[in-house]
Design an enzyme around this catalytic site. Structure first.
Site, PDB file in Angstrom:
ATOM      1  N   ASP A 103      32.854  33.721  44.918  1.00 23.08           N
ATOM      2  CA  ASP A 103      33.289  35.002  44.369  1.00 23.08           C
ATOM      3  C   ASP A 103      32.048  35.803  43.970  1.00 23.08           C
ATOM      4  O   ASP A 103      31.647  35.837  42.804  1.00 23.08           O
ATOM      5  CB  ASP A 103      34.207  34.774  43.169  1.00 23.08           C
ATOM      6  CG  ASP A 103      34.976  36.040  42.791  1.00 23.08           C
ATOM      7  OD1 ASP A 103      35.820  35.966  41.875  1.00 23.08           O
ATOM      8  OD2 ASP A 103      34.726  37.108  43.405  1.00 23.08           O
ATOM      9  N   ASN A 337      28.033  36.093  38.984  1.00 24.85           N
ATOM     10  CA  ASN A 337      27.821  35.300  40.213  1.00 24.85           C
ATOM     11  C   ASN A 337      27.032  36.202  41.151  1.00 24.85           C
ATOM     12  O   ASN A 337      27.607  37.004  41.891  1.00 24.85           O
ATOM     13  CB  ASN A 337      29.171  34.987  40.902  1.00 24.85           C
ATOM     14  CG  ASN A 337      29.834  33.718  40.418  1.00 24.85           C
ATOM     15  OD1 ASN A 337      29.405  33.095  39.456  1.00 24.85           O
ATOM     16  ND2 ASN A 337      30.889  33.334  41.106  1.00 24.85           N
ATOM     17  N   HIS A 412      28.126  32.360  30.745  1.00 21.74           N
ATOM     18  CA  HIS A 412      29.126  33.300  31.254  1.00 21.74           C
ATOM     19  C   HIS A 412      30.531  33.043  30.728  1.00 21.74           C
ATOM     20  O   HIS A 412      31.414  33.884  30.902  1.00 21.74           O
ATOM     21  CB  HIS A 412      29.152  33.280  32.782  1.00 21.74           C
ATOM     22  CG  HIS A 412      30.047  32.247  33.398  1.00 21.74           C
ATOM     23  ND1 HIS A 412      29.924  30.886  33.131  1.00 21.74           N
ATOM     24  CD2 HIS A 412      31.102  32.353  34.251  1.00 21.74           C
ATOM     25  CE1 HIS A 412      30.844  30.232  33.806  1.00 21.74           C
ATOM     26  NE2 HIS A 412      31.579  31.069  34.490  1.00 21.74           N
ATOM     27  N   LYS A 488      47.801  38.223  33.938  1.00 24.75           N
ATOM     28  CA  LYS A 488      47.193  37.294  34.882  1.00 24.75           C
ATOM     29  C   LYS A 488      47.973  37.302  36.186  1.00 24.75           C
ATOM     30  O   LYS A 488      49.162  37.599  36.219  1.00 24.75           O
ATOM     31  CB  LYS A 488      47.191  35.873  34.305  1.00 24.75           C
ATOM     32  CG  LYS A 488      46.221  35.718  33.146  1.00 24.75           C
ATOM     33  CD  LYS A 488      45.960  34.269  32.806  1.00 24.75           C
ATOM     34  CE  LYS A 488      45.150  33.559  33.850  1.00 24.75           C
ATOM     35  NZ  LYS A 488      43.783  34.091  33.999  1.00 24.75           N
TER      36      LYS A 488
END
Lengths: 489, 157
Positions: A103, A337, A412, A488
């Site tokens: 990702d 990332n 993170h 979500k």
């Protein structure tokens, strides 16, 4: 390498925040490994093979200073999650997709409002319902924005600057995004047709798994000056968004891993783990991945920008005022990332341009860094750390210790402590949504099993992670955020 | 036969079958189950032909490429297969018989051809469970062992 069994190699305590894996530990290590953790966290960390992965990364050509890991370290593919490494192109340094993750530019943005808890407490349910209905989330769900052909090329090249031209981002939104939402080394031509197909209808969608959109309130302030600069105060309502480059980024990583089959060997690079697939930065393969990775990063920034844009529209619908009147301004957006070309001090005080890989790690530049917007020049870069949905998330500010120790990096998030299947098993017979409501969190999820998999107990305690980052002077506490509504996929 | 299992933050799948073709079919079922555990209402009205040429000489990469193709079909067309007919060009018939001990590499000349019958679904109308980001190389395995074809794959969720 497999994640079977605990780590049994050396971990020498350096001080109360740092643990060293000496380079003498295994053949091929060019530098030490250095894990930032407390004693309590180290016991958990030794429970999987993540420290071995830190040692493996230390074998990569051109790696500088140390193979680093943040306190939320856990096992990943090739690189551990929570890993940081910087490679120098002048020393044959490599670029590795595993050091960025599938990702690409998964990250977080925080949006403040001028609303306080008292203004929203009777409307939280409405707000949660509207956000759930309007913000595309969940497996396979497409968004209302479609980018194909030339529009996709421009988006990949320009990032949020392209959205600004479309009237979907303000100049201020760009200024308060890491890299202003555009990596100029992006090469759209390196992004495959498959990746473009996957991403065409996904820009502006949340995704699933651990991605979320939360309405939060500032629960506690620890640094009044920094909080003021960020426009945060106790009980202020904010929105936090966690998402990344969606299917486009996943495919870019997949494409790169395929292209890199056999490449390390051709360049004479011996890897302790096949999943550390890499290429010299200055090679054709390295440049191809870099160009695609930067383009995918731009896509992710556009994704979070459009998610914020849609959240703004939802607040407008619920509160009957436009988002500017609601003060819905971006506090900051960070990637966790990514690989970035940054100037850092290496041995003997020399400054070099290095490719800093952060996989599950966040940039944390201190006050005075030229890349920060004017508003943050005196306080340092906001570092946004999502916790789990039942407890706290954190806002921190980058500190000078990050530049001297971790190439300007901090943690993170919390990291999982339970597998998905274990979390679902633990949730049997329980109503996670009701439990969250009892804690004051209105949860809306497309997949109830997904909610069970993401329940608070599945994650480690983020406060322990934050504590180490603060004590090591990588970033300092500014504010703790409490969720009141969660969306979500 | 496939079995799904949790692996750190992701999902794994173990597959066991009497033939290579059956293993790949069962792996496809396992992939579908990761995305849509209850596919009982899935129609088979739509048909897609796929050809997956082997990208390397490794047989496990064929499993990787096959599942990646199914993932791409779901991501781009929301297509899930209800039934599949599968044939592997270049795979000699004796290698499919039970009890044989074929070597399991030299996959470079193979092409997997399949007819997928299924449905392009509306994600809002189905209980979809996991978003598969990618098939990974971690613990990827496809081999003939103990008289059976065995496969293992982890996907990133």
């Amino acid at each position: 390498m497999s994640n079977s069994g605990p780590y049994r190699g050396p971990l020498e305590q350096v001080d109360d925040c740092r643990w060293r894996i000496p380079r003498s530990y295994k053949p091929g290590m060019r530098v030490d490994g250095m894990i930032f953790a407390s004693e309590a966290l180290v016991d958990q960390i030794k429970g999987d093979q993540a420290p071995e992965q830190v040692a493996n990364v230390a074998c990569l050509p051109g790696i500088q200073q140390a193979s680093l890991a943040m306190p939320d370290i856990h096992w990943g593919y090739g690189f551990c999650i929570g890993g940081v490494c910087a490679t120098d192109p002048q020393e044959g340094g490599v670029i590795s997709p595993g050091g960025v993750g599938y990702d690409i530019n998964c990250g977080v943005r925080l949006v403040r409002t001028n609303l306080h808890y008292r203004d929203v407490k009777h409307r939280i349910q409405d707000l949660a319902d509207v956000l759930f209905a309007q913000v595309p989330a969940g497996v396979g769900r497409e968004g209302r924005y479609v980018f194909q052909g030339r529009k996709m090329d421009e988006l990949l090249a320009q990032g949020t600057h392209f959205l600004s031209q479309q009237g979907l981002a303000t100049d201020r939104d760009l200024s308060f995004t890491e890299a202003t939402g555009r990596m100029t080394a992006a090469r759209p031509e390196e992004v495959s047709h498959k990746a473009r197909q996957r991403g065409a209808k996904q820009c502006g969608t949340l995704g699933s798994g651990n991605h979320f959109l939360e309405v939060q309130i500032v629960d506690a302030v620890f640094d009044d000056l920094a909080a003021q600069a960020m426009g945060l105060e106790k009980d202020l309502v904010c929105v936090m968004i966690h998402s990344g480059s969606r299917g486009l980024g996943y495919q870019v990583c997949d494409d790169a891993l395929r292209s890199l089959r056999g490449v390390p060997e051709r360049h004479g690079i011996q890897l302790p783990d096949r999943q550390l697939a890499c290429a010299p930065i200055d090679s054709l393969e390295g440049q191809s991945y870099l160009g695609a990775m930067c383009a995918a990063a731009n896509f992710a920034w556009c994704n979070r920008q459009l998610l914020m844009w849609q959240a703004r529209e939802c607040f407008e619908a619920v509160f009957g005022r436009n988002w500017e009147q609601l003060g819905m301004e971006l506090v900051y957006d960070v990637a966790h990332n990514i690989a970035k070309l940054e100037e850092h001090e290496v041995a003997h005080g020399e400054r070099r341009s290095l490719w800093v890989h952060r996989k599950g790690a966040t940039r944390a530049f201190p006050a005075g860094h030229r890349e920060l917007p004017e508003a943050y020049q005196t306080i340092g870069q906001p570092v946004l750390i999502p916790g789990d949905m039942g407890r706290a998330s954190w806002v921190m500010a980058g500190q000078p210790g990050s530049m001297s120790q971790t190439f300007g990096s901090a943690c993170h998030g919390a990291g999982r402590r339970m597998s998905r299947t274990a979390a679902v098993k633990a949730a049997q017979g329980r109503d996670i949504q009701k439990e969250l409501l009892r804690s004051g969190v209105h949860a809306r999820a497309k997949s109830w099993k997904g909610l069970a998999e993401e329940q608070p107990d599945a994650y480690k305690d983020v406060n322990q992670v934050i504590d180490v980052v603060h004590r090591a002077n990588l970033a300092s506490r500014v504010a703790r955020m409490r969720p009141i509504a969660v969306v979500k996929g | 036969m496939y079995e799904l299992y949790g692996h750190t933050a992701d999902l794994g799948m173990r597959v066991v079958a009497d033939s290579l073709e059956q293993l790949l079919l069962d792996a496809a079922d396992g992939f579908r189950a990761m995305v849509l555990p209850d596919s009982s209402g899935l129609a088979g009205d739509e048909s897609i032909e796929v050809a997956v040429p082997a990208s390397t000489e490794r047989l496990d990469d064929l499993l990787f490429d096959w599942l990646s193709e199914l993932l791409l079909l779901f991501e781009t067309e929301h297509f899930l297969a209800q039934s599949i007919e599968l044939h592997i060009d270049g795979w000699p018939s004796h290698r499919t018989s039970q009890g044989s001990r074929p070597d399991t590499d030299a996959a470079a000349s193979l092409t997997l051809r399949a007819t997928l019958r299924g449905q392009r679904i509306d994600p809002d109308q189905w209980r979809l469970e996991h978003e598969v980001k990618a098939v990974t190389y971690h613990q990827l395995e496809l081999c003939h062992r103990d008289g059976q074809w065995q496969g293992n794959v982890i996907v990133d969720i």
